[in-house]
Design a protein around this motif. Structure first.
Motif, PDB file in Angstrom:
ATOM      1  N   THR A 147     -38.301 137.155  52.098  1.00 46.95           N
ATOM      2  CA  THR A 147     -36.995 137.441  52.679  1.00 46.95           C
ATOM      3  C   THR A 147     -35.916 137.375  51.609  1.00 46.95           C
ATOM      4  O   THR A 147     -36.060 136.652  50.617  1.00 46.95           O
ATOM      5  N   ASN A 190     -39.612 137.701  59.792  1.00 47.02           N
ATOM      6  CA  ASN A 190     -39.015 138.644  58.835  1.00 47.02           C
ATOM      7  C   ASN A 190     -39.330 140.096  59.164  1.00 47.02           C
ATOM      8  O   ASN A 190     -39.022 140.982  58.380  1.00 47.02           O
ATOM      9  N   GLU A 193     -36.527 142.690  58.883  1.00 45.74           N
ATOM     10  CA  GLU A 193     -35.871 142.928  57.599  1.00 45.74           C
ATOM     11  C   GLU A 193     -36.812 143.463  56.527  1.00 45.74           C
ATOM     12  O   GLU A 193     -36.424 143.610  55.367  1.00 45.74           O
TER      13      GLU A 193
END
Length: 353
Positions: A147, A190, A193
């Motif tokens: 991330t 995550n 993203e």
């Protein structure tokens, strides 16, 4: 200081030295030739990623870990049996004291049967080591990064270290190292993203490989809740990007695509949804010298005992032959049962990434 470089055989320092007799290459029972070693130098790490280990992790006593000299001797024995690529792993390899001595020593075998020397790192220490790694002959590194959000990074790794990681990535780039980012795809963590992480990496000139979470060792979260099939991720990415299959191979298990809109390459490592064992060409050796022919298996051979025997060269040869006999055809990871025990009890940080 354990200066391994002072113990390098003269053969490595003389270009026109007579060629040594070649030992038999490593070929397993399924006719897969072994050319890739993932060598763990420590099980210790300065992060505590939630999918990798518990917060209160118990690490190995240092007396059980191979010395740098033993690691070098072991690597040489495998190079002599046909290994052409070595990846130094951990834990986090750069927390090992005097680790650059090992990189320097192994780097001198580049061009003498060893074709590539690389490492996997979390990059927290990389800013201090990037230049030295490049000088030792390392040309590329794999960096674990799930991330770009600082708060999420701290939650995932239990450490607020994203600024250090980004500094390490920048230092590696400035040192001329090629960078591939490894991101574990985690459901509900995550997954939203991943496209942003990929786009950022490609804008920096870095490759990215996505990895499905693996059931190795007991952690403090439910593995099934973490598991996100990469077939699902690819389908989502194709809603906004054009992905074209690419035949590129880095010698590992990843399958690659090119992304038209970002101009970069994306890899997928899919131990569950698209098994890759048929082409397995690698062995893993732990920091204590335990050779695991399969990441997902319990089969092992004790190389430390061989190295510390009265006839280490012969005993190491016999141990490697045994590893070829017991290397299984494939692993049998399962991610379809809540509360299931891990596929193997050892953590990824013990086996090496």
């Amino acid at each position: 200081m354990n200066d391994v470089t002072h113990r390098i055989p003269d053969l490595l320092l003389i270009d026109d030295a007579p060629a040594a007799a070649k030992a038999a290459p490593l070929v397993d029972a399924f006719q897969r030739r072994i050319s890739y070693l993932r060598l763990s130098v420590t099980d210790r790490c300065d992060l505590r990623c939630t999918y990798c280990m518990p917060e209160r992790m118990t690490f190995l006593p240092k007396r059980e870990v191979l010395t740098l000299e033993e690691l070098f001797e072991l690597a040489n024995g495998l190079i002599d049996r046909g290994v052409t690529k070595i990846r130094i792993t951990g834990g986090e390899p750069l927390v090992r004291r005097d680790i650059m001595d090992l990189f320097t020593a192994l780097g001198r075998r580049l061009g003498h049967d060893l074709k590539e020397l690389t490492l996997t790192t979390n990059a927290t220490q990389l800013a201090s080591y990037a230049d030295g790694l490049a000088k030792a002959g390392v040309e590329r590194v794999n960096i674990s990064l799930d991330t770009l959000d600082r708060a999420r990074f701290a939650e995932l790794t239990r450490r607020d270290a994203l600024p250090q990681v980004l500094s390490g990535i920048a230092a590696a780039r400035d040192a001329g190292l090629k960078i591939k980012l490894n991101a574990v795809a985690l459901r509900g963590v995550n997954e939203e993203e991943l496209s942003d992480l990929i786009a950022w990496a490609h804008s920096q000139g870095h490759e990215v490989t996505l990895i499905e979470v693996m059931p190795l060792g007991d952690v403090e979260e439910e593995r099934l809740d973490q598991y996100l099939p990469l077939d699902t991720v690819r389908s989502r990415l194709e809603e906004c990007w054009t992905l074209t299959d690419n035949e590129h191979s880095s010698g590992g298990p990843a399958r690659y695509v090119d992304i038209e809109q970002t101009g970069g390459r994306l890899g997928f490592i899919t131990p569950h949804s698209n098994n890759f064992c048929a082409s397995c060409n690698r062995l893993r050796v732990t920091a204590t010298g335990q050779l695991y022919p399969c990441l997902g298996g319990s089969e092992q051979v004790d190389l430390r005992a061989a190295l510390r025997s009265d006839d280490p060269q012969e005993q190491l040869a016999q141990a490697l032959n045994q590893a070829m006999v017991i290397k299984p055809e494939r692993h049998h990871f399962r991610m379809d049962q809540r509360g299931a025990a891990p596929a193997v009890a050892r953590h990824m940080s013990m086996t090496g990434g």
